[in-house]
Design an enzyme around this catalytic site. Structure first.
Site, PDB file in Angstrom:
ATOM      1  N   CYS A 108       0.800  -1.249   0.000  1.00 36.10           N
ATOM      2  CA  CYS A 108       0.000   0.000   0.000  1.00 36.10           C
ATOM      3  C   CYS A 108       0.821   1.283   0.000  1.00 36.10           C
ATOM      4  CB  CYS A 108      -0.991  -0.035   1.153  1.00 36.10           C
ATOM      5  SG  CYS A 108      -2.039  -1.498   1.077  1.00 36.10           S
ATOM      6  N   HIS A 242      -3.977   6.864   2.697  1.00 35.67           N
ATOM      7  CA  HIS A 242      -4.289   5.600   2.025  1.00 35.67           C
ATOM      8  C   HIS A 242      -5.719   5.186   2.383  1.00 35.67           C
ATOM      9  CE1 HIS A 242      -4.339   1.544   0.736  1.00 35.67           C
ATOM     10  NE2 HIS A 242      -4.094   1.005   1.913  1.00 35.67           N
ATOM     11  N   ASN A 272     -10.195  -0.352  -0.905  1.00 36.80           N
ATOM     12  CA  ASN A 272      -8.741  -0.238  -0.762  1.00 36.80           C
ATOM     13  C   ASN A 272      -8.073  -0.750  -2.031  1.00 36.80           C
ATOM     14  OD1 ASN A 272      -6.045  -0.695  -0.155  1.00 36.80           O
ATOM     15  ND2 ASN A 272      -6.452  -1.597   1.866  1.00 36.80           N
TER      16      ASN A 272
HETATM   17  O1  UT7 Z   1      -3.948  -1.522   3.441  1.00 35.15           O
HETATM   18  C1  UT7 Z   1      -4.084  -2.070   4.720  1.00 35.15           C
HETATM   19  C2  UT7 Z   1      -4.997  -3.270   4.548  1.00 35.15           C
HETATM   20  N1  UT7 Z   1      -5.703  -3.683   5.694  1.00 35.15           N
HETATM   21  C3  UT7 Z   1      -6.699  -3.025   6.293  1.00 35.15           C
HETATM   22  O2  UT7 Z   1      -7.042  -1.906   6.025  1.00 35.15           O
HETATM   23  C4  UT7 Z   1      -7.479  -3.761   7.363  1.00 35.15           C
HETATM   24  C5  UT7 Z   1      -7.530  -3.082   8.663  1.00 35.15           C
HETATM   25  N2  UT7 Z   1      -8.520  -3.729   9.489  1.00 35.15           N
HETATM   26  C6  UT7 Z   1      -9.858  -3.478   9.355  1.00 35.15           C
HETATM   27  O3  UT7 Z   1     -10.245  -2.653   8.540  1.00 35.15           O
HETATM   28  C7  UT7 Z   1     -10.827  -4.219  10.240  1.00 35.15           C
HETATM   29  O4  UT7 Z   1     -10.101  -4.996  11.156  1.00 35.15           O
HETATM   30  C8  UT7 Z   1     -11.828  -5.088   9.435  1.00 35.15           C
HETATM   31  C9  UT7 Z   1     -12.814  -4.186   8.701  1.00 35.15           C
HETATM   32  C10 UT7 Z   1     -11.084  -5.964   8.451  1.00 35.15           C
HETATM   33  C11 UT7 Z   1     -12.606  -5.983  10.393  1.00 35.15           C
HETATM   34  O5  UT7 Z   1     -13.276  -5.226  11.369  1.00 35.15           O
HETATM   35  P1  UT7 Z   1     -13.257  -5.714  12.901  1.00 35.15           P
HETATM   36  O6  UT7 Z   1     -14.166  -4.804  13.623  1.00 35.15           O
HETATM   37  O7  UT7 Z   1     -11.817  -5.793  13.307  1.00 35.15           O
HETATM   38  O8  UT7 Z   1     -13.950  -7.131  12.822  1.00 35.15           O
HETATM   39  P2  UT7 Z   1     -13.343  -8.571  13.221  1.00 35.15           P
HETATM   40  O9  UT7 Z   1     -12.348  -9.015  12.210  1.00 35.15           O
HETATM   41  O10 UT7 Z   1     -12.894  -8.544  14.638  1.00 35.15           O
HETATM   42  O11 UT7 Z   1     -14.644  -9.450  13.111  1.00 35.15           O
HETATM   43  C12 UT7 Z   1     -15.771  -9.253  13.968  1.00 35.15           C
HETATM   44  C13 UT7 Z   1     -16.862 -10.216  13.535  1.00 35.15           C
HETATM   45  C14 UT7 Z   1     -16.390 -11.669  13.402  1.00 35.15           C
HETATM   46  O12 UT7 Z   1     -17.437 -12.486  13.817  1.00 35.15           O
HETATM   47  P3  UT7 Z   1     -17.372 -13.195  15.254  1.00 35.15           P
HETATM   48  O13 UT7 Z   1     -16.118 -14.013  15.256  1.00 35.15           O
HETATM   49  O14 UT7 Z   1     -17.332 -12.064  16.238  1.00 35.15           O
HETATM   50  O15 UT7 Z   1     -18.652 -13.983  15.299  1.00 35.15           O
HETATM   51  C15 UT7 Z   1     -16.207 -11.828  11.915  1.00 35.15           C
HETATM   52  O16 UT7 Z   1     -16.399 -13.173  11.491  1.00 35.15           O
HETATM   53  O17 UT7 Z   1     -17.364  -9.839  12.237  1.00 35.15           O
HETATM   54  C16 UT7 Z   1     -17.326 -10.969  11.367  1.00 35.15           C
HETATM   55  N3  UT7 Z   1     -17.060 -10.495  10.017  1.00 35.15           N
HETATM   56  C17 UT7 Z   1     -18.062 -10.191   9.158  1.00 35.15           C
HETATM   57  N4  UT7 Z   1     -19.400 -10.243   9.276  1.00 35.15           N
HETATM   58  C18 UT7 Z   1     -20.132  -9.851   8.212  1.00 35.15           C
HETATM   59  C19 UT7 Z   1     -15.869 -10.254   9.413  1.00 35.15           C
HETATM   60  N5  UT7 Z   1     -16.075  -9.797   8.168  1.00 35.15           N
HETATM   61  C20 UT7 Z   1     -17.415  -9.757   7.981  1.00 35.15           C
HETATM   62  C21 UT7 Z   1     -18.242  -9.375   6.896  1.00 35.15           C
HETATM   63  N6  UT7 Z   1     -19.578  -9.434   7.058  1.00 35.15           N
HETATM   64  N7  UT7 Z   1     -17.735  -8.922   5.734  1.00 35.15           N
END
Ligand code: UT7
Length: 315
Positions: A108, A242, A272
């Protein structure tokens, strides 16, 4: 160096959050509040090298120079269909240019890493005009069955031409090497001698760790860079961050104590697009007439590596 021109091209196919919910257990209600993304453009019939070459043509036209005046071409790319030659050579062949060209894979923050390399060439007086193209198709890196990654990314190409000048006021590169937080693994051709176990692994990400890294490192990079340049947050007209996640951008904004109107965004419609994110945003803002002469722009990006970078540029 100074910026002479910008260009960008995005694929025609738009995938909305609702499109995802047709084949994945996800929803706009989950995606939008957590990321700020409503839709993204993904490669379908296009070839990445074609849209990249078009973005470059636009930047060269905007710069008002002839292709023959380019002395060096840096292409930032993580994945494309060719392993060799480098994507820069493929784009150069399409553009009909024959200056030296190199590829970098800095994920990125690739645009800012490319700016730093260009600046070094300008300082050494080796070049008069440098083309940077950031071309990415992260939609081909994720598993489209993994709702935690595939919804985040969009494809596209952003380009910029730099010439001699003193408008880039500072660049800071940073590395905190750690592979397992964000990676994709690709199997190479087999040989009769390979005995280790190998398999293709689509993009894996520890979202929370990357999120924390992004906010802390961006605030740190920008603050250090501004201090070195003798500037304050108030002196900056636009923070070109970014476009990874709206909540990351918001965290950085709060960390710096800067107002919302200084943070242009396009994440809502792009997602992204890795290293293409900053130059696409730059081109879109430029074409809308957002910047006026003398404006101070600060770039900041972060991603796989883990790498981050920031730059200050006067418009
Ligand atoms: O260029 C750099 C690239 N990387 C990034 O920008 C990523 C940076 N990180 C993020 O943007 C966030 O961490 C995410 C948007 C990827 C995830 O958000 P979060 O609030 O950290 O969610 P999480 O990964 O902790 O997941 C929470 C819950 C999980 O369910 P359980 O285990 O609590 O039942 C996931 O399975 O949300 C679930 N989940 C979804 N549910 C519906 C994860 N993705 C999805 C989805 N739709 N797309």
């Amino acid at each position: 160096m100074k910026l002479l021109g910008t260009g960008s091209v995005i694929p025609s196919r738009v995938v909305t959050n609702d499109d995802f919910s047709r084949f994945l257990d996800t929803s706009d209600e989950w995606i939008y509040p957590r990321t700020g993304i409503k839709s993204r453009h993904v490669i379908s019939s296009e070839k990445l090298e074609d849209i990249a070459a078009q973005a470059a043509e636009r930047a060269i036209a905007d710069a008002g120079i002839a292709k023959e005046d380019l002395d060096f071409f840096i292409c930032s790319n993580v994945v494309n269909e060719y392993l060799t030659p480098g994507l820069s050579c493929i784009i150069a062949a399409k553009l009909g240019i024959s200056c030296p060209c190199i590829d970098i894979n800095c994920a990125c923050p690739g645009f800012i890493y490319a700016m730093d390399i260009a600046e070094t060439y300008f300082s050494a007086r080796k070049v008069r005009n440098v083309l940077i193209v950031c071309a990415e198709e992260p939609s081909r890196m994720t598993s489209w069955e993994d709702r935690s990654t595939c919804i985040l990314f969009g494809d596209g190409a952003g380009a910029a031409v730099f010439g001699e000048g003193d408008k880039v006021k500072g660049i800071k590169l940073n590395a905190e090497p750690s592979v397992d937080k964000l990676f994709q693994y690709r199997r190479l051709m087999p040989t009769p001698y390979i005995t280790k176990e190998e398999s293709d692994i689509p993009l894996q990400m520890n979202g929370r760790e990357v999120f924390k890294f992004a906010v802390t490192t961006s605030v740190r990079d920008i603050s250090a860079l501004l201090e070195k340049a003798g500037l304050r947050v108030e002196d900056v007209d636009y923070f070109m961050i970014h476009q990874a996640n709206m909540r990351i951008i918001e965290g950085i904004r709060k960390g710096l104590g800067a107002p919302e109107d200084k943070f242009p965004t396009n994440i809502r419609d792009h997602g992204n697009s890795s290293s293409a994110s900053c130059p696409i945003l730059l081109d879109e803002c430029h074409r809308k007439g957002l910047f006026k002469k003398g404006d101070i722009l600060v770039f900041s990006a972060f991603g796989a590596g883990l790498l981050s970078a920031a730059a200050i540029m006067e418009w």
